[in-house]
Design a protein around this motif. Sequence first.
Motif, PDB file in Angstrom:
ATOM      1  N   HIS A  25      50.481  64.349 109.413  1.00  0.00           N
ATOM      2  CA  HIS A  25      50.294  63.738 110.734  1.00  0.00           C
ATOM      3  C   HIS A  25      50.599  64.764 111.834  1.00  0.00           C
ATOM      4  N   ASP A  26      49.775  65.799 111.886  1.00  0.00           N
ATOM      5  CA  ASP A  26      49.967  66.823 112.907  1.00  0.00           C
ATOM      6  C   ASP A  26      49.119  66.497 114.134  1.00  0.00           C
ATOM      7  N   PRO A  27      49.324  67.187 115.253  1.00  0.00           N
ATOM      8  CA  PRO A  27      48.556  66.854 116.458  1.00  0.00           C
ATOM      9  C   PRO A  27      47.051  66.871 116.248  1.00  0.00           C
ATOM     10  N   ALA A  28      46.548  67.781 115.424  1.00  0.00           N
ATOM     11  CA  ALA A  28      45.105  67.875 115.214  1.00  0.00           C
ATOM     12  C   ALA A  28      44.543  66.578 114.639  1.00  0.00           C
ATOM     13  N   LEU A  29      45.328  65.878 113.820  1.00  0.00           N
ATOM     14  CA  LEU A  29      44.866  64.610 113.248  1.00  0.00           C
ATOM     15  C   LEU A  29      44.631  63.581 114.351  1.00  0.00           C
ATOM     16  N   ARG A  62      52.990  67.389 104.329  1.00  0.00           N
ATOM     17  CA  ARG A  62      53.383  68.125 105.525  1.00  0.00           C
ATOM     18  C   ARG A  62      52.321  69.164 105.855  1.00  0.00           C
ATOM     19  N   PRO A  63      52.241  69.590 107.110  1.00  0.00           N
ATOM     20  CA  PRO A  63      51.266  70.626 107.463  1.00  0.00           C
ATOM     21  C   PRO A  63      51.441  71.875 106.610  1.00  0.00           C
ATOM     22  N   GLY A  64      50.321  72.415 106.153  1.00  0.00           N
ATOM     23  CA  GLY A  64      50.367  73.639 105.377  1.00  0.00           C
ATOM     24  C   GLY A  64      50.556  73.459 103.891  1.00  0.00           C
ATOM     25  N   THR A  65      50.827  72.220 103.464  1.00  0.00           N
ATOM     26  CA  THR A  65      50.983  71.992 102.033  1.00  0.00           C
ATOM     27  C   THR A  65      49.622  71.817 101.389  1.00  0.00           C
ATOM     28  N   ALA A  66      49.578  72.030 100.088  1.00  0.00           N
ATOM     29  CA  ALA A  66      48.317  71.885  99.367  1.00  0.00           C
ATOM     30  C   ALA A  66      47.820  70.459  99.478  1.00  0.00           C
ATOM     31  N   LYS A  67      46.503  70.287  99.556  1.00  0.00           N
ATOM     32  CA  LYS A  67      45.931  68.950  99.694  1.00  0.00           C
ATOM     33  C   LYS A  67      46.237  68.113  98.465  1.00  0.00           C
ATOM     34  N   SER A  68      46.687  66.907  98.711  1.00  0.00           N
ATOM     35  CA  SER A  68      47.004  65.989  97.622  1.00  0.00           C
ATOM     36  C   SER A  68      45.735  65.381  97.059  1.00  0.00           C
ATOM     37  N   THR A  69      45.818  64.953  95.809  1.00  0.00           N
ATOM     38  CA  THR A  69      44.696  64.223  95.221  1.00  0.00           C
ATOM     39  C   THR A  69      44.468  62.902  95.924  1.00  0.00           C
ATOM     40  N   ASP A  70      45.477  62.454  96.705  1.00  0.00           N
ATOM     41  CA  ASP A  70      45.359  61.204  97.457  1.00  0.00           C
ATOM     42  C   ASP A  70      44.767  61.419  98.841  1.00  0.00           C
ATOM     43  N   ALA A  71      44.387  62.667  99.172  1.00  0.00           N
ATOM     44  CA  ALA A  71      44.011  62.985 100.555  1.00  0.00           C
ATOM     45  C   ALA A  71      42.799  62.194 101.038  1.00  0.00           C
ATOM     46  N   LEU A  72      41.932  61.795 100.131  1.00  0.00           N
ATOM     47  CA  LEU A  72      40.722  61.109 100.557  1.00  0.00           C
ATOM     48  C   LEU A  72      40.920  59.608 100.711  1.00  0.00           C
ATOM     49  N   ARG A  73      42.089  59.114 100.373  1.00  0.00           N
ATOM     50  CA  ARG A  73      42.310  57.684 100.525  1.00  0.00           C
ATOM     51  C   ARG A  73      43.199  57.428 101.744  1.00  0.00           C
ATOM     52  N   SER A  74      43.158  56.240 102.232  1.00  0.00           N
ATOM     53  CA  SER A  74      44.043  55.847 103.329  1.00  0.00           C
ATOM     54  C   SER A  74      44.727  54.545 102.949  1.00  0.00           C
ATOM     55  N   VAL A 104      57.119  61.767 113.883  1.00  0.00           N
ATOM     56  CA  VAL A 104      58.346  62.379 114.405  1.00  0.00           C
ATOM     57  C   VAL A 104      58.502  63.799 113.869  1.00  0.00           C
ATOM     58  N   ARG A 105      58.175  63.996 112.614  1.00  0.00           N
ATOM     59  CA  ARG A 105      58.318  65.325 112.024  1.00  0.00           C
ATOM     60  C   ARG A 105      57.268  66.314 112.528  1.00  0.00           C
ATOM     61  N   ASP A 106      56.005  65.867 112.591  1.00  0.00           N
ATOM     62  CA  ASP A 106      54.908  66.823 112.750  1.00  0.00           C
ATOM     63  C   ASP A 106      53.911  66.484 113.852  1.00  0.00           C
ATOM     64  N   GLY A 107      53.994  65.287 114.456  1.00  0.00           N
ATOM     65  CA  GLY A 107      52.919  64.818 115.316  1.00  0.00           C
ATOM     66  C   GLY A 107      52.945  65.326 116.741  1.00  0.00           C
ATOM     67  N   GLY A 108      54.097  65.835 117.185  1.00  0.00           N
ATOM     68  CA  GLY A 108      54.168  66.322 118.559  1.00  0.00           C
ATOM     69  C   GLY A 108      55.278  65.702 119.374  1.00  0.00           C
ATOM     70  N   VAL A 109      56.221  65.034 118.721  1.00  0.00           N
ATOM     71  CA  VAL A 109      57.380  64.478 119.425  1.00  0.00           C
ATOM     72  C   VAL A 109      58.330  65.593 119.849  1.00  0.00           C
ATOM     73  N   LEU A 110      58.353  66.683 119.068  1.00  0.00           N
ATOM     74  CA  LEU A 110      59.312  67.762 119.278  1.00  0.00           C
ATOM     75  C   LEU A 110      58.607  69.084 119.600  1.00  0.00           C
TER      76      LEU A 110
END
Length: 327
Positions: A121-125, A10-22, A252-258
């Motif tokens: 998955h926030d708008p900036a992404l 979620r936005p603002g949470t510490a970066k996961s060790t998985d952050a560099l993978r997709s 839906v949670r963070d991308g800009g739907v709400l």
Amino acid sequence: MSNASIVLPRPGTAKSTDALRSIQAPSEAAFVATFGNLLPQALYLPTPNGRVAYYELPPSSPAPTDRTRPISRVLFVHGVQTPAIGLQPLASALSSRFPYVQCVLVDLWGHGLTDTPFVAHDPALFHALLEALMVQLGWEDAHFVGYSFGGSTTATFAAAHPERVASMVLVAPAGLIRATQFDELQRSYLHGGEGLEERARAWILELLEGGQLIVPSDWKERVGRGEVVAEAVRDWQMREHAGHMASVVGIVRDGGVLDKHAEFAEAAKKGIKGLCILGELDDLCSVQDLHNVGMRNVAVVPQVGHGVVRERVPEVVQLIEEFWNKL
């Protein structure tokens, strides 16, 4: 890790060790084998967050000489769940009306043939995706057509990067739904957490579908006739794209739907020419909602709901054509 167990940061949470993978998207061959060649061959853009698929409808004639600044570049931004192919009928129809325009459709994160990055998955992404695509295309600006979540993404992108947006058409835009309209249990699903994720996914899917996802029994025959059957595409993604549902929930949670009222209002102040198109029966956005954030140029298509871009393509094309011809 199963598809159902993937929960994005979620936005603002510490970066996961998985952050560099997709999470890798399905192959184009698998998609084409199921849904045919309605889209041009996919082109791919590698980014630090994962690989993005996009599709070009190149111009078929030179630009007219009787206009000072004819439209030359259009970017179509789809909604949550149905990827770029859902806007193919609209893009194809507009391309035939404006044969001198380069039209580009893009699969957003977790949709179609685009990967799911293991990040919030926030708008900036999504803004970064659009910016990277425009750099790849060599575009200084573009005329945007955004549908549903793509409408919200277009509006927030215009607020943040107005120099990149020559004009914007928002079709049935999301973004003006208030989280406070949901009850306490539903808001807990939007927030998420331990023990909630399975029920949250089910509720978010039901919210988006307006009930259970029902794939028409004749979808294969309709695809064979060259139709886009959005329900079949959504079902295929849930089965074949390992990151799709995680992206849907994240959006839906963070991308800009709400709750993007401030960003819409900011976009409206930028002096960008815009048109909003709503179905008369749309229960996610109203004319008053748009007027309240300063979006004054609103056209209403009668007797249709949020699916106006699929169900009433000729009327939507006509409205966009009239708007573009006045630019």
